[in-house]
Scaffold this active site. Structure first.
Site, mmCIF file in Angstrom:
data_model
loop_
_atom_site.group_PDB
_atom_site.id
_atom_site.type_symbol
_atom_site.label_atom_id
_atom_site.label_comp_id
_atom_site.label_asym_id
_atom_site.label_seq_id
_atom_site.Cartn_x
_atom_site.Cartn_y
_atom_site.Cartn_z
ATOM 1 N N HIS A 11 0.861 -1.179 0.000
ATOM 2 C CA HIS A 11 0.000 0.000 0.000
ATOM 3 C C HIS A 11 0.902 1.235 0.000
ATOM 4 O O HIS A 11 2.033 1.192 0.489
ATOM 5 C CB HIS A 11 -0.851 0.097 1.267
ATOM 6 C CG HIS A 11 -1.799 -1.019 1.521
ATOM 7 N ND1 HIS A 11 -1.430 -2.183 2.154
ATOM 8 C CD2 HIS A 11 -3.122 -1.132 1.263
ATOM 9 C CE1 HIS A 11 -2.479 -2.973 2.275
ATOM 10 N NE2 HIS A 11 -3.528 -2.349 1.748
ATOM 11 N N ASP A 21 2.209 2.107 3.516
ATOM 12 C CA ASP A 21 3.124 1.121 4.107
ATOM 13 C C ASP A 21 4.571 1.575 3.979
ATOM 14 O O ASP A 21 5.386 1.323 4.867
ATOM 15 C CB ASP A 21 3.026 -0.232 3.379
ATOM 16 C CG ASP A 21 1.668 -0.858 3.440
ATOM 17 O OD1 ASP A 21 0.938 -0.589 4.394
ATOM 18 O OD2 ASP A 21 1.341 -1.628 2.511
#
Length: 441
Positions: free
Chosen positions: A106, A109
């Site tokens: 993501h 992240d």
């Protein structure tokens, strides 16, 4: 720059294939990347990926307690640019040693924390540039990217399905940035996980409006994919609930119906997660077979739940017989294609040492490899396919061909005129389960 003492995986040797008789816990017993399975190398049949979020962004916390992992990139703290780079270097150290060809992430992240749209763009662009460098140096590729549209408080009531058009717009901004980043990194797919695209109570929900918003949002993503020339499929990841009480993409069949309604069934496929399948009350192999039947099979998030828990525990897979069936239906459906097996799994909260991350992935990879070999053996044996073929053989005969094209009245008249009186025939379930178990040990 990250110093050598901050690189917690640097002291590990690369994980090698040593064969079924190996006792080395840091070696593969069944995953032999170059071995051919049905004429395709094992590494290409599985297309393994490590997920950034559980492996490198999770701090070991749960709803009852704080993080337990002591990582030099400090996942319990908002990421600075220096911490984001430290995490990146460690992540690629791990990927190189594990020997997998792909990773997934993501936006949030990997990047430094951002409080404005401008910061978000700059921080994402900065870490994508560093990722490009590490990917070029290591040969590791991106299986898929995605935007986190569920963690920030703004998404408490959903992203595409939010009652606020401003939230809908912010979600569009995040997806545009991450879709373009995925394209830049050569990602094979792009995933949308609608973790909060649903409701907690129907009492405050305009359900038709939310469904239409979600359909429009997905259409916008497809439109932008074509605009920028991204060649990979857009994938939706089904899940029935958690964190929302009810999510609009609860399982593969529901997603297909949604895609048909909004004219997207030729544009969008599914990323099936094992743990989500069981949360929906389905088997993993059922979801795979359904996606293949509808022509929307895309990719796999591989993990498992705990049958004694009612939530998404995201554990590493350890069920060889169960995964044998999953691999069997993937192979029978034409293989993994442009997708792969992404380990959307996390080590347990007490597994605090760096070596535990290797143990989790090595075990999961070997389970998949053994299941793949079992599935190959079942296909090579042929008895299961022959039984199913024989069971439906009547549809290839004269009456079966006519029946499939007749009207209701014509079939009813045939029954009256011919006097047919069909009798039950054994489905041989016990025999077939015994047959599969001969290969699935």
């Amino acid at each position: 720059m990250t110093d050598q003492t901050d690189r917690i995986f640097a002291g590990f040797d690369p994980i090698r294939y040593e064969g079924p008789d190996s006792d080395n816990p840091l070696a593969y017993r069944f995953y032999d990347p170059e071995r051919e399975v049905l004429g395709v190398k094992m590494k290409d049949q599985l297309r393994l990926a490590v997920c950034y979020w559980h492996s490198f962004a999770w701090a070991g916390h749960d709803i009852f307690g704080a993080g337990t992992f002591n990582r030099p990139w400090q996942p319990t703290q908002p990421a600075t640019e220096a911490l984001a780079e430290n995490k990146l270097i460690n992540a690629f150290d791990f990927l190189e040693r594990l020997g997998v060809p792909y990773f997934c992430f993501h936006d949030v992240d990997a990047m430094a924390a951002a409080s404005t749209a401008d910061e978000h763009r700059r921080h994402l662009a900065a870490i994508v540039e560093r990722m490009e460098e590490r990917m070029a140096a290591t040969g590791v590729k991106l299986l898929w990217g995605t935007a986190n549209l569920f963690s920030h408080p703004r998404y408490a009531a959903g992203a595409a399905t939010s009652p606020s058009p401003e939230v809908f717009a912010w979600a569009a901004f995040q997806v545009r940035e991450m879709l373009e980043a995925t394209h830049r990194l050569g990602g094979a797919n792009y995933v949308l996980w609608g973790g909060r695209e649903g409701y907690d109570t129907i009492l405050n929900t305009d359900l038709p409006r939310e469904m239409d918003q979600l359909g429009r949002f997905l259409s916008m993503v497809v439109e932008h994919k074509h605009k920028i020339g991204f060649g990979g499929p857009i994938l939706v990841e089904p899940k029935p609930h958690e964190p929302a009480k009810h999510q609009y993409d609860r399982d593969v069949a529901t997603v297909y119906g949604f895609l048909r309604r909004y004219g997207l069934e030729k544009e969008v496929k599914v990323n099936i997660e094992a743990n989500h399948a069981t949360l929906a009350g389905n088997s993993f192999e059922h979801e795979i077979a359904t996606a293949t039947a509808y022509g929307i099979f895309g990719s796999i998030d591989i993990n498992r739940g705990d049958p004694q828990n009612g939530w998404d525990t995201d554990q590493f897979p350890n069920d060889i017989p169960g995964l044998t069936l999953a691999l069997l239906y993937i192979l029978k459906g034409g293989g993994i294609g442009q997708g792969g097996f992404n380990f959307d799994a996390k080590v347990r909260r007490q597994s605090v040492d760096p070596v535990d991350l290797f143990h989790g992935h090595i075990g999961g990879i070997d389970v998949l490899a053994k299941a793949l070999l079992n599935a190959e053996a079942i296909i090579g044996d042929g008895r299961l396919d022959r039984f199913v073929g024989d069971r439906y053989a009547g549809w290839s005969e004269d009456f079966g061909k006519r029946a499939s094209q007749s009207s209701l009245a014509e079939l009813a008249d045939h029954v009256v005129e011919s006097g047919i009186d069909p009798r039950p025939q054994s489905g041989r379930q016990e025999y077939l389960e015994n047959l599969v178990n001969r290969f699935a040990g």
